[in-house]
Design a protein around this motif. Structure first.
Motif, PDB file in Angstrom:
ATOM      1  N   ALA A  29      52.236  49.755  58.217  1.00 41.67           N
ATOM      2  CA  ALA A  29      51.802  50.942  57.482  1.00 41.67           C
ATOM      3  C   ALA A  29      51.588  52.114  58.436  1.00 41.67           C
ATOM      4  O   ALA A  29      51.896  53.260  58.118  1.00 41.67           O
ATOM      5  CB  ALA A  29      50.517  50.653  56.713  1.00 41.67           C
ATOM      6  N   ASN A  30      51.086  51.810  59.615  1.00 43.12           N
ATOM      7  CA  ASN A  30      50.778  52.893  60.542  1.00 43.12           C
ATOM      8  C   ASN A  30      51.954  53.367  61.376  1.00 43.12           C
ATOM      9  O   ASN A  30      51.970  54.500  61.840  1.00 43.12           O
ATOM     10  CB  ASN A  30      49.634  52.484  61.474  1.00 43.12           C
ATOM     11  N   HIS A  31      52.910  52.478  61.588  1.00 43.36           N
ATOM     12  CA  HIS A  31      54.005  52.851  62.481  1.00 43.36           C
ATOM     13  C   HIS A  31      55.370  52.823  61.815  1.00 43.36           C
ATOM     14  O   HIS A  31      56.360  53.185  62.440  1.00 43.36           O
ATOM     15  CB  HIS A  31      54.019  51.920  63.691  1.00 43.36           C
ATOM     16  N   GLY A  32      55.429  52.382  60.596  1.00 44.62           N
ATOM     17  CA  GLY A  32      56.740  52.240  59.957  1.00 44.62           C
ATOM     18  C   GLY A  32      57.377  50.929  60.377  1.00 44.62           C
ATOM     19  O   GLY A  32      57.021  50.371  61.419  1.00 44.62           O
ATOM     20  N   ARG A 111      50.934  52.753  51.313  1.00 46.37           N
ATOM     21  CA  ARG A 111      51.583  53.650  52.270  1.00 46.37           C
ATOM     22  C   ARG A 111      52.924  53.068  52.705  1.00 46.37           C
ATOM     23  O   ARG A 111      53.940  53.766  52.724  1.00 46.37           O
ATOM     24  CB  ARG A 111      50.698  53.865  53.496  1.00 46.37           C
TER      25      ARG A 111
END
Lengths: 192, 192, 192, 192
Positions: A29-32, A111
């Motif tokens: 979610a945070n880095h793809g 996300r």
DNA sequence: TATGAATGAGATTTCATTCAT
DNA sequence: AATGAATGAAATCTCATTCAT
């Protein structure tokens, strides 16, 4: 060391799989998907890369598991009888709140979900499951707006869908100081 | 005989930069920043990898150029006098249509923009510029809803923002057979 | 534009070659052969890369030209009649000073020269020419120490050679505040 | 069964780091920092390029490790009590021999060290550590020449330093058939 | 002659995946 | 089961050299 029963063994495996899934979710979610590395995920899960591969056979498969897992939770929510089918202004408002809450609770998942849908590249992985989900809630709201006597229930349902998507997006991007209460009231005023 | 004037060189460089920017936008929008490779971008632009680096000194810098370029276009749109400041039901509808059109025309950019905002990892690159843009259009609509006598102009503007975001999202994800006209009418009915 | 005579033409070419050679020397001395790029050299020379290649057909060839050029200057120095063949304490001191001066004046060249000799990789390029040069000055000093009645003229000459090499090295590494005068006196005291 | 103790892992890593360091030293000494490639170094170390990066995070960092490692060995030598502080002609000769031996044994390191010092470009990396080292041995010799009643102990120490540097240089460039014994005797005769 | 855009080979670096222990 | 060392393919980036103008 006590030998484990088949049962216990399975449970432990299941637990560890969750642990990995949660770590993967957070990192992806945070880095793809492409920005997340197996090392990051393993580190976040507190295990070694090797062990991760004994639970999921590839990064891609891990992603698939992640998607299924999240969609199942969402589906479960939809099927929750006391959540579904709004029939009055009050239950509409209640359901709205519940959905927002779900999204915010699982914001990492949503996300990731959103990002994946936006990339044609990846969307194949998620489209089929998303489709079903969207159709389901669209159906519910078409019915609601129909009952309410909307001039164009389908368009109103789609607009309401856009409202939810947009709200979700705005909350994910800038959750702090978002005047959620006031906006929810406004939604109820306009749609319920 | 001087081979080429400074002027010509400058123009050619500018042209090629655009060519690269467009290629990069397309590839990054479809694959995400990390999923897009320099090779893909160079191939799409019809040039060698090496040449790309004579125009942009790194992949990261290319992304920054891409963001600036897109945001400038968006800002230009906002400042376009015959687009701004809705004052009647009609001009509200007109502006709405214009915004949707802009987003659909530049859908690659907005897909990339959205994806970047959703990744905390990357959002730093785009937040500052996005912020300004959002504040600008929020201001316009707060004013509009105020004039219209809305009970809570700010909440209504934010809700309208969510509508735009959600609509944009839905259009990007599944543009085919989206009943855009009907939804737009519904928006005008509810907000204008 | 006045048509140039063959003569003028050759002179211009020669001038430009020097300009390039000096630029190359500066850059290579400071960055090493592999660390120096053709772009750096062309920029330093104030010309384009393309033009550089019309004077020297490759980086390697440029290096060779650089070496020859430097060694020729050094050889010229050795052959300078009023520099060569010390025969008294005074002329020994004078020649010592002159050599130091030459090295300091051409310190870029000597830095490059030293570096090349130290890399087996590269030393092939310079060894042959260096060899000759070293033998020449060794011969001169063997003769000097012989005349002076040294117990072992060849060893003394080699030691003196080491002194020169070491001094040159120290001066190149940390030229500031090196007490050159005092050290030179000490050399004269011990060797002349 | 735990596969390997922390201890064992640590040791293996330490061993492999040495293996890489030695390979790097050899390759860099022979080709210069810029001429040496990671591929060469990995090949020399008998490992894959990828693995090298799990030990040293960049080529530059590898160089730094190399410098520290070499300087530590040199410092250890200087602190070796039976090597330090010459006090008689005999111990002066002994120490001289020991230093020469050290240099020849670690000739790769000293070649690299010398080359780096000569390139302003790179010298920043080594200067600080080299400085300390030089000051240390200079101090020792100033004291020695003082005790011996030299007219100018500092100049004599610096000259002696130049002798060492020059000798080291000559030995590195052309070790074969260098009449080391005779030159050493000459040094002792003149300085001890 | 003169330019610098363009190329392509190769350098540095990263990372999913495998494997010995 | 569990580790992280090890690999190799692929990604990012650099640069000597060529070429159209």
């Amino acid at each position: 060391m006590s030998p484990k029963t088949q049962q216990q063994f399975q449970e432990l495996r299941e637990q560890k799989k969750m642990q990995i899934l949660n770590a993967a979710l957070k990192v992806i979610a945070n880095h793809g998907y492409n920005g997340a590395t197996i090392s990051m995920i393993a580190r976040e899960a507190g295990i070694s890369k090797g062990l991760l591969y004994s639970y999921y056979e590839s990064k891609e498969q891990l992603l698939e598991a992640l998607i299924s897992f999240g969609m199942e939770k969402a589906a479960a929510f939809m099927e929750d009888p006391d959540a579904g089918k709004p029939h009055s202004k009050e239950s509409f408002a209640a359901m709205l709140r519940k959905m927002i809450q779900m999204v915010m609770q699982e914001s990492d998942f949503w996300r990731m979900y959103t990002t994946l849908l936006l990339q044609p590249n990846m969307s194949g992985k998620i489209q089929p499951q998303a489709q079903k989900f969207v159709e389901q809630y669209l159906g519910i709201y078409i019915a609601y707006f129909q009952k309410k006597g909307s001039r164009n229930p389908m368009a109103e349902a789609m607009l309401f869908g856009a409202v939810l998507d947009g709200l979700m997006f705005d909350l994910m991007v800038a959750p702090d100081q978002y005047p959620l209460e006031e906006v929810l009231e406004m939604i109820v005023e306009k749609f319920a």
